[in-house]
Design a protein around this motif. Structure first.
Motif, PDB file in Angstrom:
ATOM      1  N   PRO A  49      -3.961   9.068  13.668  1.00  0.00           N
ATOM      2  CA  PRO A  49      -4.860  10.201  13.932  1.00  0.00           C
ATOM      3  C   PRO A  49      -4.503  10.905  15.233  1.00  0.00           C
ATOM      4  O   PRO A  49      -3.981  10.288  16.170  1.00  0.00           O
ATOM      5  N   ASP A  50      -4.792  12.196  15.288  1.00  0.00           N
ATOM      6  CA  ASP A  50      -4.580  12.954  16.522  1.00  0.00           C
ATOM      7  C   ASP A  50      -5.627  12.604  17.570  1.00  0.00           C
ATOM      8  O   ASP A  50      -5.362  12.669  18.773  1.00  0.00           O
ATOM      9  N   ALA A  51      -6.814  12.246  17.105  1.00  0.00           N
ATOM     10  CA  ALA A  51      -7.899  11.877  18.023  1.00  0.00           C
ATOM     11  C   ALA A  51      -8.859  10.967  17.284  1.00  0.00           C
ATOM     12  O   ALA A  51      -8.904  10.937  16.058  1.00  0.00           O
ATOM     13  N   GLY A  52      -9.642  10.212  18.036  1.00  0.00           N
ATOM     14  CA  GLY A  52     -10.624   9.331  17.448  1.00  0.00           C
ATOM     15  C   GLY A  52     -10.074   7.948  17.144  1.00  0.00           C
ATOM     16  O   GLY A  52      -8.896   7.657  17.370  1.00  0.00           O
ATOM     17  N   THR A  53     -10.947   7.093  16.624  1.00  0.00           N
ATOM     18  CA  THR A  53     -10.604   5.696  16.364  1.00  0.00           C
ATOM     19  C   THR A  53     -11.128   5.289  15.000  1.00  0.00           C
ATOM     20  O   THR A  53     -12.236   5.681  14.603  1.00  0.00           O
ATOM     21  N   ILE A  54     -10.329   4.485  14.307  1.00  0.00           N
ATOM     22  CA  ILE A  54     -10.764   3.866  13.050  1.00  0.00           C
ATOM     23  C   ILE A  54     -10.885   2.375  13.320  1.00  0.00           C
ATOM     24  O   ILE A  54      -9.933   1.741  13.786  1.00  0.00           O
ATOM     25  N   ARG A  55     -12.062   1.810  13.030  1.00  0.00           N
ATOM     26  CA  ARG A  55     -12.283   0.381  13.263  1.00  0.00           C
ATOM     27  C   ARG A  55     -12.563  -0.311  11.937  1.00  0.00           C
ATOM     28  O   ARG A  55     -13.384   0.163  11.137  1.00  0.00           O
ATOM     29  N   LEU A  56     -11.876  -1.407  11.708  1.00  0.00           N
ATOM     30  CA  LEU A  56     -12.086  -2.227  10.525  1.00  0.00           C
ATOM     31  C   LEU A  56     -12.719  -3.535  10.969  1.00  0.00           C
ATOM     32  O   LEU A  56     -12.112  -4.297  11.721  1.00  0.00           O
ATOM     33  N   ASP A  57     -13.955  -3.738  10.551  1.00  0.00           N
ATOM     34  CA  ASP A  57     -14.705  -4.940  10.937  1.00  0.00           C
ATOM     35  C   ASP A  57     -14.715  -5.140  12.446  1.00  0.00           C
ATOM     36  O   ASP A  57     -14.476  -6.233  12.961  1.00  0.00           O
ATOM     37  N   GLY A  58     -14.966  -4.024  13.146  1.00  0.00           N
ATOM     38  CA  GLY A  58     -15.117  -4.072  14.590  1.00  0.00           C
ATOM     39  C   GLY A  58     -13.837  -4.014  15.382  1.00  0.00           C
ATOM     40  O   GLY A  58     -13.877  -3.926  16.613  1.00  0.00           O
ATOM     41  N   VAL A  59     -12.663  -4.027  14.719  1.00  0.00           N
ATOM     42  CA  VAL A  59     -11.374  -4.046  15.419  1.00  0.00           C
ATOM     43  C   VAL A  59     -10.656  -2.710  15.185  1.00  0.00           C
ATOM     44  O   VAL A  59     -10.502  -2.295  14.035  1.00  0.00           O
ATOM     45  N   PRO A  60     -10.225  -1.989  16.242  1.00  0.00           N
ATOM     46  CA  PRO A  60      -9.441  -0.771  16.030  1.00  0.00           C
ATOM     47  C   PRO A  60      -8.177  -1.103  15.228  1.00  0.00           C
ATOM     48  O   PRO A  60      -7.440  -2.033  15.561  1.00  0.00           O
ATOM     49  N   ILE A  61      -7.945  -0.348  14.175  1.00  0.00           N
ATOM     50  CA  ILE A  61      -6.798  -0.682  13.326  1.00  0.00           C
ATOM     51  C   ILE A  61      -5.477  -0.458  14.061  1.00  0.00           C
ATOM     52  O   ILE A  61      -4.455  -1.018  13.660  1.00  0.00           O
ATOM     53  N   SER A  62      -5.485   0.327  15.132  1.00  0.00           N
ATOM     54  CA  SER A  62      -4.260   0.515  15.906  1.00  0.00           C
ATOM     55  C   SER A  62      -3.832  -0.758  16.617  1.00  0.00           C
ATOM     56  O   SER A  62      -2.670  -0.888  17.027  1.00  0.00           O
ATOM     57  N   SER A  63      -4.773  -1.709  16.774  1.00  0.00           N
ATOM     58  CA  SER A  63      -4.440  -2.977  17.439  1.00  0.00           C
ATOM     59  C   SER A  63      -4.202  -4.104  16.445  1.00  0.00           C
ATOM     60  O   SER A  63      -3.898  -5.233  16.846  1.00  0.00           O
ATOM     61  N   ILE A  64      -4.314  -3.802  15.151  1.00  0.00           N
ATOM     62  CA  ILE A  64      -4.068  -4.825  14.134  1.00  0.00           C
ATOM     63  C   ILE A  64      -2.607  -4.747  13.699  1.00  0.00           C
ATOM     64  O   ILE A  64      -2.133  -3.657  13.355  1.00  0.00           O
ATOM     65  N   PRO A  65      -1.869  -5.843  13.733  1.00  0.00           N
ATOM     66  CA  PRO A  65      -0.488  -5.801  13.236  1.00  0.00           C
ATOM     67  C   PRO A  65      -0.442  -5.222  11.825  1.00  0.00           C
ATOM     68  O   PRO A  65      -1.298  -5.515  10.984  1.00  0.00           O
ATOM     69  N   LEU A  66       0.581  -4.413  11.568  1.00  0.00           N
ATOM     70  CA  LEU A  66       0.624  -3.675  10.312  1.00  0.00           C
ATOM     71  C   LEU A  66       0.601  -4.583   9.093  1.00  0.00           C
ATOM     72  O   LEU A  66      -0.046  -4.266   8.088  1.00  0.00           O
ATOM     73  N   SER A  67       1.301  -5.701   9.146  1.00  0.00           N
ATOM     74  CA  SER A  67       1.338  -6.563   7.965  1.00  0.00           C
ATOM     75  C   SER A  67      -0.040  -7.140   7.676  1.00  0.00           C
ATOM     76  O   SER A  67      -0.435  -7.276   6.518  1.00  0.00           O
ATOM     77  N   ILE A  68      -0.795  -7.474   8.730  1.00  0.00           N
ATOM     78  CA  ILE A  68      -2.146  -8.003   8.531  1.00  0.00           C
ATOM     79  C   ILE A  68      -3.064  -6.906   7.998  1.00  0.00           C
ATOM     80  O   ILE A  68      -3.845  -7.109   7.073  1.00  0.00           O
ATOM     81  N   LEU A  69      -2.969  -5.719   8.594  1.00  0.00           N
ATOM     82  CA  LEU A  69      -3.802  -4.603   8.151  1.00  0.00           C
ATOM     83  C   LEU A  69      -3.555  -4.293   6.678  1.00  0.00           C
ATOM     84  O   LEU A  69      -4.494  -4.179   5.878  1.00  0.00           O
ATOM     85  N   ARG A  70      -2.281  -4.154   6.313  1.00  0.00           N
ATOM     86  CA  ARG A  70      -1.960  -3.750   4.943  1.00  0.00           C
ATOM     87  C   ARG A  70      -2.174  -4.878   3.941  1.00  0.00           C
ATOM     88  O   ARG A  70      -2.334  -4.609   2.741  1.00  0.00           O
ATOM     89  N   ASP A  71      -2.193  -6.123   4.425  1.00  0.00           N
ATOM     90  CA  ASP A  71      -2.537  -7.226   3.531  1.00  0.00           C
ATOM     91  C   ASP A  71      -4.026  -7.222   3.183  1.00  0.00           C
ATOM     92  O   ASP A  71      -4.427  -7.812   2.177  1.00  0.00           O
ATOM     93  N   THR A  72      -4.836  -6.570   4.009  1.00  0.00           N
ATOM     94  CA  THR A  72      -6.277  -6.540   3.751  1.00  0.00           C
ATOM     95  C   THR A  72      -6.678  -5.374   2.852  1.00  0.00           C
ATOM     96  O   THR A  72      -7.850  -5.266   2.490  1.00  0.00           O
ATOM     97  N   ILE A  73      -5.729  -4.500   2.512  1.00  0.00           N
ATOM     98  CA  ILE A  73      -6.038  -3.269   1.781  1.00  0.00           C
ATOM     99  C   ILE A  73      -5.216  -3.216   0.498  1.00  0.00           C
ATOM    100  O   ILE A  73      -4.031  -3.546   0.490  1.00  0.00           O
ATOM    101  N   ALA A  74      -5.848  -2.799  -0.593  1.00  0.00           N
ATOM    102  CA  ALA A  74      -5.143  -2.542  -1.852  1.00  0.00           C
ATOM    103  C   ALA A  74      -5.394  -1.103  -2.259  1.00  0.00           C
ATOM    104  O   ALA A  74      -6.531  -0.613  -2.182  1.00  0.00           O
ATOM    105  N   VAL A  75      -4.329  -0.416  -2.688  1.00  0.00           N
ATOM    106  CA  VAL A  75      -4.419   1.009  -3.003  1.00  0.00           C
ATOM    107  C   VAL A  75      -4.043   1.232  -4.462  1.00  0.00           C
ATOM    108  O   VAL A  75      -3.065   0.666  -4.963  1.00  0.00           O
ATOM    109  N   VAL A  76      -4.817   2.075  -5.130  1.00  0.00           N
ATOM    110  CA  VAL A  76      -4.455   2.574  -6.461  1.00  0.00           C
ATOM    111  C   VAL A  76      -4.515   4.089  -6.383  1.00  0.00           C
ATOM    112  O   VAL A  76      -5.584   4.667  -6.170  1.00  0.00           O
ATOM    113  N   SER A  77      -3.346   4.732  -6.513  1.00  0.00           N
ATOM    114  CA  SER A  77      -3.292   6.181  -6.383  1.00  0.00           C
ATOM    115  C   SER A  77      -3.193   6.834  -7.753  1.00  0.00           C
ATOM    116  O   SER A  77      -2.876   6.198  -8.763  1.00  0.00           O
ATOM    117  N   GLN A  78      -3.465   8.114  -7.776  1.00  0.00           N
ATOM    118  CA  GLN A  78      -3.401   8.871  -9.031  1.00  0.00           C
ATOM    119  C   GLN A  78      -1.967   8.915  -9.572  1.00  0.00           C
ATOM    120  O   GLN A  78      -1.737   8.759 -10.761  1.00  0.00           O
TER     121      GLN A  78
END
Length: 617
Positions: free
Chosen positions: A411-440
């Motif tokens: 993001p250009d500004a602001g913060t996204i927090r997942l379960d109280g933790v800014p996602i910018s401080s979560i290692p990418l592999s851990i972050l993406r292991d917690t998320i599943a995506v189904v796109s069109q």
């Protein structure tokens, strides 16, 4: 003059930096196999050069013996010299052939390690980089880089080192026999070659970069055309694509023509130097023989050394020209390696504890291009286990939310927090292991159905894969195919229907069992009956899991805990389906418009009532 000096300094600084990056790449990629193979190849090359350089001296001794015994009819040719001459030639050939297995093993290992490092780097580059560049251009850059590495390595080992060894050996022999004049001729020839090829290398630098760029353009257009094959066929655009590709080929043809002309000029200069050096040495040798200062064997020795040394000097020149071209290829590859990749996970970094506090967007703004904001100061939260739906017109920023959540963009500004933790401080592999995506637009690998579903959780058992396929309502269809789960889908999964691809993508997400589901029009390609069954399964699957749903068909999000209506990157309305319909705003207008386009029996009031009751429960 100052501008020219600064330009020259900038050019050489850039080349020095590229050379430093290349040496660093080689140092990190060269393991024990590479170093051992190259060392063995170099030793064999040096041995072959020494044996080749000793052969003319042995031939001189043979010729002198034949000439000395010519008058008596009994040539005095020691058998040892003949045996040594033949043996030196044989061993030189053996060393030349044996160097290939040693060098080949080192080269292929180096290509493998460099290629793997490039691939890993590409996979770690941010999505913005790939969006700004064509797939074909990136693939051609990699191919050019590996080819340039091979050209550079081969010329260093098989051209430069042998010639240096030959020069040292021949200079020692000529000095040993008092042939300083001939040594001076050879040194003068070397200086002339250096000037000739130095100018040639400088003149070819620009055309070489032009050729490299043209090849990348060809690769980009070719890949783009093949990926858009079906669209081209549908719009009968084959002739336009052919002309587009021909223009790229014509550009490459013109740049190759310039490069070949520069090569020819350099070759003519080298031929002139060779002729002058050979003629001068022959005339001097003939004069020395006439005055009795040299023997016929000395003439043979000098002539052989001129031929044996001057021609390799030409090879060095040709090698330098090829190395300039290789440098152009490698320059693009090293530029690619200089692109800033996503952060590497540190091995000693602790895992992030996820206590279950939900998801928060706190003043998030984002834009793909400066001055064109997509999201504007978004502020909302999602409690753990809730289902939130995002609706809005195309371009309102819905899909950008998913990309930000996965940190495909920042993001250009602001913060996204997942379960109280800014996602910018979560290692990418851990972050993406917690998320599943189904796109069109579900993209699949050109591999088996089982492999594509199994990407959701690497190492999953066949039983788990089949269970996920049942949730996605595709198990029965797969089992009806001759090869079942071993069926190989076409490139990007295009041999499957759109609905089948989406069901495979849903199965892949279900297998992952994430903490956060992201559905981006996940059922858009499905028929109504299949969509209804899958939505029922998804409700069971997502129970207790935080879920994001992006939808155009509002009938798929009736039981969402909250619906956010985005417009121009801002939240215009929010609430449950019932509350938004009662408020009679834009969402209500969208709902009425969609209901009016459905047949009466397709509006399915019982299903809507069941969804509302499910939400209330």
């Amino acid at each position: 003059m100052r501008v020219l000096r600064e330009r020259f300094q900038h050019r050489w600084a850039h080349r020095a930096a590229a050379a430093t990056r290349l040496l660093k790449l080689f140092d990190t990629a060269a393991d024990a196999v590479v170093k051992r193979g190259l060392a063995q190849a170099v030793l064999l090359v040096l041995a072959a050069s020494g044996l080749t350089a000793s052969a003319p001296w042995l031939l001189k001794r043979i010729v002198d013996g034949l000439v000395a015994g010519e008058g008596s009819g009994r040539p005095e040719v020691p058998a040892l010299f003949i045996f040594g001459y033949v043996l030196s030639q044989f061993l030189a050939r053996c060393c030349t052939e044996l160097r290939w297995p040693c060098y080949g093993a080192a080269e292929q290992r180096l290509q493998r390690r460099v290629g793997l490092r490039l691939f890993q780097h590409l996979m770690r580059l941010p999505l913005r980089y790939h969006h700004d560049r064509g797939t074909g251009a990136i693939c051609q850059t990699l191919a050019n880089g590996l080819l340039g590495l091979r050209m550079l390595l081969q010329h260093v080992v098989f051209t430069i080192l042998p010639v240096i060894a030959a020069v040292v050996t021949m200079a020692a022999v000529l000095l040993r026999f008092g042939s300083a004049d001939f040594l001076a001729i050879l040194l003068a020839a070397m200086a002339a070659y250096a000037c000739s090829f130095g100018l040639g290398v400088i003149s070819m630098a620009g055309p070489s970069r032009g050729v490299s760029t043209a090849l990348v353009d060809i690769g980009e257009i070719l890949a783009d055309s093949l990926q858009s094959y079906e669209t081209i066929k549908c719009f009968n655009a084959e002739s336009w694509v052919r002309e587009r590709f021909d223009r790229a080929l014509a550009q490459a043809e013109r740049r190759w023509d310039v490069l070949y002309r520069r090569k020819a000029l350099g070759g003519l200069a080298a031929a002139a130097v060779f002729a002058v050096a050979l003629g001068t040495s022959c005339v001097l040798a003939a004069t020395e023989i006439r005055h009795g200062a040299m023997t016929i064997g000395d003439f043979v020795l000098v002539n052989a050394y001129v031929l044996q040394l001057v021609r390799p000097l030409e090879m060095i020149g040709f090698a330098l020209r090829d190395m300039v071209q290789a440098g152009a290829y490698l320059g693009q590859m090293t530029d690619l390696l200089d692109q800033v990749a996503e952060p590497i996970l540190l091995a000693d970094r602790p895992s992030v504890s996820i206590p279950g506090d939900g998801l928060v967007f706190d003043g998030v703004s984002f834009s793909y291009r400066i001055g064109q904001p997509v999201l504007r100061n978004l502020q909302f939260s999602v409690s753990a286990g809730q289902t939130v739906a995002i609706v809005g017109a195309s371009g309102s920023g819905k899909s950008s939310l998913i990309r930000l959540l996965l940190r495909l963009y920042e993001p250009d500004a602001g913060t996204i927090r997942l379960d109280g933790v800014p996602i910018s401080s979560i290692p990418l592999s851990i972050l993406r292991d917690t998320i599943a995506v189904v796109s069109q637009d579900a993209m699949l690998l050109r591999d088996t159905i089982a492999t594509n579903i199994g990407l959701g959780r690497i190492g999953a058992s066949q039983r788990d894969i089949e269970l996920a396929a049942r949730l996605a309502e595709i198990h029965d269809a797969v089992m009806s195919w001759p090869e079942g789960y071993q069926t190989v889908v076409g490139e990007r999964g295009l041999t499957l229907s759109g609905g089948e691809r989406q069901r495979v993508a849903i199965a892949r997400a279900a297998l992952k069992q994430p903490r956060l589901f992201l559905f981006d029009e996940a059922t858009a390609s499905l028929d109504t009956d299949t969509e209804r069954r899958i939505l029922r399964n998804l409700r069971t699957l997502c129970r207790g899991t935080t879920t994001f749903m992006i939808a155009h068909r509002l009938s798929t999000i009736l039981d969402a805990d909250e619906i956010l209506l985005l417009a121009r990157g801002e939240i215009l309305e929010r609430g449950t389906h019932a509350a938004l319909v009662r408020s009679d705003g834009r969402y209500a207008a969208m709902w009425r418009a969609q209901q009016s386009t459905l047949a009466p029996d397709a509006q399915d009031p019982p299903a809507m009532a069941a969804a509302a009751a499910n939400r209330a429960t």
